[in-house]
Each structure stands twice: as C-alpha cells, then as structure tokens.
Enzyme design. Structure first.
Site, PDB file in Angstrom:
ATOM      1  N   LYS A   1       0.835  -1.204   0.000  1.00  0.00           N
ATOM      2  CA  LYS A   1       0.000   0.000   0.000  1.00  0.00           C
ATOM      3  C   LYS A   1       0.876   1.262   0.000  1.00  0.00           C
ATOM      4  O   LYS A   1       2.087   1.183   0.133  1.00  0.00           O
ATOM      5  CB  LYS A   1      -0.939  -0.036   1.213  1.00  0.00           C
ATOM      6  CG  LYS A   1      -1.937  -1.211   1.176  1.00  0.00           C
ATOM      7  CD  LYS A   1      -2.765  -1.263  -0.093  1.00  0.00           C
ATOM      8  CE  LYS A   1      -4.089  -1.990   0.015  1.00  0.00           C
ATOM      9  NZ  LYS A   1      -4.053  -3.431   0.234  1.00  0.00           N
TER      10      LYS A   1
HETATM   11  C1  PLP Z   1      -5.418  -4.315   0.805  1.00  0.00           C
HETATM   12  C2  PLP Z   1      -6.898  -4.165   0.791  1.00  0.00           C
HETATM   13  C3  PLP Z   1      -7.699  -4.583   1.866  1.00  0.00           C
HETATM   14  C4  PLP Z   1      -7.169  -5.382   3.005  1.00  0.00           C
HETATM   15  O1  PLP Z   1      -6.201  -4.708   3.737  1.00  0.00           O
HETATM   16  P1  PLP Z   1      -5.448  -5.520   4.901  1.00  0.00           P
HETATM   17  O2  PLP Z   1      -4.722  -4.426   5.623  1.00  0.00           O
HETATM   18  O3  PLP Z   1      -4.532  -6.494   4.237  1.00  0.00           O
HETATM   19  O4  PLP Z   1      -6.476  -6.169   5.733  1.00  0.00           O
HETATM   20  C5  PLP Z   1      -9.051  -4.315   1.829  1.00  0.00           C
HETATM   21  N1  PLP Z   1      -9.606  -3.683   0.789  1.00  0.00           N
HETATM   22  C6  PLP Z   1      -8.875  -3.297  -0.286  1.00  0.00           C
HETATM   23  C7  PLP Z   1      -9.562  -2.586  -1.408  1.00  0.00           C
HETATM   24  C8  PLP Z   1      -7.506  -3.549  -0.318  1.00  0.00           C
HETATM   25  O5  PLP Z   1      -6.790  -3.187  -1.389  1.00  0.00           O
END
Ligand code: PLP
Length: 382
Positions: free
Chosen positions: A187
């Site tokens: 991210k």
């Molecule tokens: C990465 C992601 C998640 C999950 O995030 P985590 O921190 O791994 O639980 C949820 N929704 C979207 C759209 C994502 O890209």
C-alpha cells in the site's frame, strides 16, 4: 533467487530506508512495545492529515472494517451493500461481523460502486453501504450519502487505496461513518501489515477502543506505566491493536505522502502519454475535475488480445503486473455460499476480464515506465 527479483521492472518496491530503521530502533529502546505512545503519535498524525477527529490504528484494514461494522451495531441477520470489484477482504469483513454481503454492480468508467444501483438492492434488513475507493479514486460520496440518509443506513468506506484522495473538499471519513485504511506490504504507506480507521463521531471512540482490545478496560501500556491494576472485560472484544513497532515504521512515511503522490502522478502522466495512441489498451484512471486521485494503482483494460495471454507475454519481457481484481462474487467461496454466478454483475465482470495493473511506485524511474511501455507495444504488436 526468487522469481520476483528477476523482473526488469518489479510490480512494487517499498521505499523504506534509514528513517524507518532509526525510528524502529528508537521504538525498540522503549520499554513498551505494544500499543502505546508511538501508536498515539501515528494516530494523531494520520487524523491531522485526513482532517478528521479520531483515528485508531489496527493490525489490518480487514480488522478496521470488522470493528467499524461491530461498533455500528451491524451483525447477524443484517445486510450490507458492497461492490464485487474489490479485494475479498471488503466482503469477508461483512461475513466476520455476522452479516450478509449484498453486491451491486459498478460504474463502467471508474469501477466504483454505482450509487444509482444501490437503492434497488435495499431490503428491510439492509443496514449499511460499504463502498471502496477503487485504485485511489473517491466514490461518488454525496450520492451514496443521499441514499444512506433516505434509508437510514450507515456508510463504512474501504479507503485502502485512497489515503490521499479527495472529491472536492470531501476526504475519506468526511461523509462516511468510518473510513478504513491498509498499511499492507504494497500500500501507499506500509509497515508490512497494519491498518487504521478514521471517524468523526466521538461517541464511537470508547466502544471502538474496547472492541479493538479484548473489551479490556486497561491497556498493556497503562499496566506497564501505572503498575498492576485490576481490569474488567466490559464488552466482547477482538485483538486488532497496532504495536508501537509498526507505528514507528509508519510515522516517517507520513512526511513523504504528498511527495510520493506527486511522483506517482508524474509516472501516471508518462504512462498515459505513452499509451494514448494504442488501440489495444484503454485506461481507467481519469481524474475528473475537482477530484484528487490517490493513484494507488494504474489499471489498464486490454482489448487487443486475451488478458491472460497479455500478462504471460509481459512477464516474458520481464515486466511484473497484477490483476485488481477478478470480481469477488465469482470466487469459489462466494459463488457457492451465496449462489452468485457469471452474468450477475456484468460491468464488474467486464473489468475483471480485461484489467491489468502496471507497476507504479515512487522508486520507479522514468526509464522503468519506458521499459513497460515498450514491452506493452511489443506484446500487442503495435
Ligand atoms: C489491501 C486491501 C484490503 C485489506 O487490507 P489488509 O490491511 O490487508 O487487511 C481491503 N480492501 C482493499 C480494497 C484492499 O486493497
């Protein structure tokens, strides 16, 4: 050597360095490693950045979504309207809370939940809408807020892609009851695994803190500081609190958010210029007037050849790409559990059949974009 390291252009490389190493070293020299002062500083920094009243850091965005649903009283017997064009966690958080995910189709231009279709999916059991700001582009929050107001629904925003995004003056958590963020490995800011939820309603703060840590009335940091004190379990709670170590990795990255977004915008502009004359490719990231796209991902739609053949050909050219996403309702589990099938959400399916995410991260050089563009031309024969 892993396959990933043999790519000429990897899909993602983080930009963590000496600042994060120094910050973690300082956290490790402090006696409290669990949720404490470093987490509080990160939460304050994120709240200030977002212009919202409260932020609670969690172990993941999935956990933040789950906690949001619980704090808003959503559970067994309830329905939550959401998008199939997302990562599975958006929908599984609804199931974790005991509720049922109900999909509606997306807007063709953005891939975001289509507000015009939401009302048609509302039943007496509907309690909330869970939109995703896909790829970093804010959903039409005023339209979703109107539907929510008319039907007395909550809004929980999956803002995992959209830390930096805006729609006019509206930011994540601006119109929703909560907005949830991810600091997963790929991210825009990351601590490997982590998340946060942001909200303005002060009445949610105390219940969310209890829900985040076992329903306990004292935290580990408080016990370390004050010495042992009896604590109670006031309510059912889960285990979603972030540690000081993760917060220490995240804090220095807050200072680079705007700089890194500016760099991703430059890379996107270079991609757009290089792809504009190709007939086999369409682009999805069209920042509309007054919006600020967080540019988390750069998706393209492949028309010139089967998408999976395109991915294989690009991989042979040393370019690593991903698919965000094949729609959730067609996964084995969702299709079996909720009797969804191909044809149910044709717009999401059309995107899911054609979409490819190109590499996009601040450490990329202009020359890396040019390598990707040359490989795309070669694969498409254009
Ligand atoms: C990465 C992601 C998640 C999950 O995030 P985590 O921190 O791994 O639980 C949820 N929704 C979207 C759209 C994502 O890209």
């Amino acid at each position: 050597m892993s396959r990933a390291s043999s790519f000429k252009v990897p899909f993602f490389l983080h930009d963590l360095g000496q600042e994060e190493i120094d910050s973690v070293s300082a956290a490790l020299r402090h006696p409290v490693l669990t949720t404490g002062e470093t987490v509080a500083r990160f939460e304050a920094s994120l709240a200030e950045y977002l212009g919202c009243r409260h932020v609670l850091a969690t172990t993941s965005c999935t956990g933040a979504l789950h906690l949001s649903l619980l704090a808003l009283g959503i559970g067994s017997g309830d329905e939550v309207i959401t998008t199939p064009m997302t990562f599975i966690a958006t929908s599984t958080a609804i199931i974790e809370a005991g509720a049922r995910p109900v999909f509606v189709d997306v807007e063709p231009a953005t891939g975001n939940l289509d507000p015009a279709r939401v009302a048609g999916a509302i039943t007496p059991r509907t309690r909330a809408i869970l939109p995703v700001h896909l790829y970093g582009r804010m959903c039409d929050m005023p339209a979703l807020a109107d539907v929510a107001r008319q039907h007395g629904l909550a809004i929980i925003e999956d803002a995992a892609h959209c830390l930096e995004g805006r729609l006019g003056d509206i930011r994540p958590a601006g119109l929703g009851n909560t907005a949830c963020f991810s600091f997963y490995a790929t991210k825009n800011i990351t601590c490997g695994e982590g998340g946060a939820l942001a909200f303005n309603d002060s009445d949610l703060l105390a219940p969310l803190k209890l829900l985040r840590l076992h329903g306990m009335t004292r935290t580990g940091a408080e016990r370390a500081q004050l010495g042992y004190q009896h604590w109670d379990m006031a309510s059912m709670g889960w285990k979603y609190n972030m540690s000081n170590i993760e917060a220490a990795i995240l804090l220095p990255q807050m200072n680079r958010l705007e700089h890194n977004l500016a760099r991703r915008l430059e890379l996107v502009a270079r991609y757009r210029a290089g792809l504009s004359d190709l007939t086999g490719v369409r682009m999805m990231v069209h920042p509309a007037e007054g919006t600020r796209h967080a540019c988390h991902l750069f998706p393209i739609l492949i028309d010139g050849m089967p998408r999976d053949d395109f991915i294989a050909a690009l991989h042979d050219e040393g370019i690593s790409v991903m698919v965000n996403y094949r729609p959730v309702h067609l996964t084995h589990y969702f299709a079996n559990t909720y009797s969804y099938q191909r044809g149910d959400f044709p717009i999401a399916e059309a995107i899911g059949d054609r979409v490819v995410s190109l590499p996009l991260y601040p450490r990329m050089a202009d020359a890396d974009v040019d390598l990707v563009l040359a490989a795309i031309r070669k694969c498409l024969g254009e």
